[in-house]
Design a protein around this motif. Sequence first.
Motif: not given
Length: 280
Positions: A31-38, A56-61
Amino acid sequence: MGYGARAAIISDRRVTGLSADVISEFGAEVALLWHERHQARLESRSRKRAVGAGAKHRLVFIDRLLATLVHLRHGATHDVLVCWFGVDSSTIPRAIGEVRPLLAKRGCSIAGGIRLRTLAEVIDHLGASGQTGIIDGTETRVRRPQGSGEVHFPQEQAERRQGHGPHDARGRLLFCSPAQPASCADITHARQSGLVKHLANGPAVEILADAGYQGLGAQTGGRVLTPPHRKFKKNSPDWYKEIYERQRKAHSSRRIRVEHGIAHLKNWRALARHHGRRTT
């Protein structure tokens, strides 16, 4: 997806193939890597509003991660996941495309908190721990495209693609190389992946392999051990047959764990048959 449905997926190992503790570890790290890339993607283009504004994202990580795991485990189609998670038809393919590379970058976790991401790290780990490695290739069925003038059924006829992965003596996967066309022999694939170079320049380790890798032993200073070569193809003496069979069975009993490891991995539908693009 509601909390109850999410908890049901996580609690039942048959759905994702992973325990709740492993999923929790994935969720915390990936999740941390995905958030940083996003965030980097948002900040890389010119914007009229501040980063974080808008819908906001409807599909949370965590749901993105679960959708990816279910897809890899059971080969569920995107339409099924769309109905399951209650999102748009374009959300699931995008989510899987984002999460899969992040899972691949994690490498293979082994005991002691050690994580191996490259083949060179695998060789160094085996040399430092004094363990024996086992290498083998496996095949995955993929759809064969229908060419001009050919009459066949792409759903039924499939070519093979191979991937090679060293395991340790306990059968735990340590590394998996990229897939290659099936016309590539095991020994050629090993050479192309850099195994010969890493073994020749690395620490003294012992790698067990099957007959498909015969010849690597001479190129790696005896570090790759293959079954004994049959010297008498015809009219071999009885004493030689007995010695040959004993040596072959002893070697096979040592490397049987890699077969069990590959069989365990192919419980994942994505490794048993690939239905997506051939390039991926």
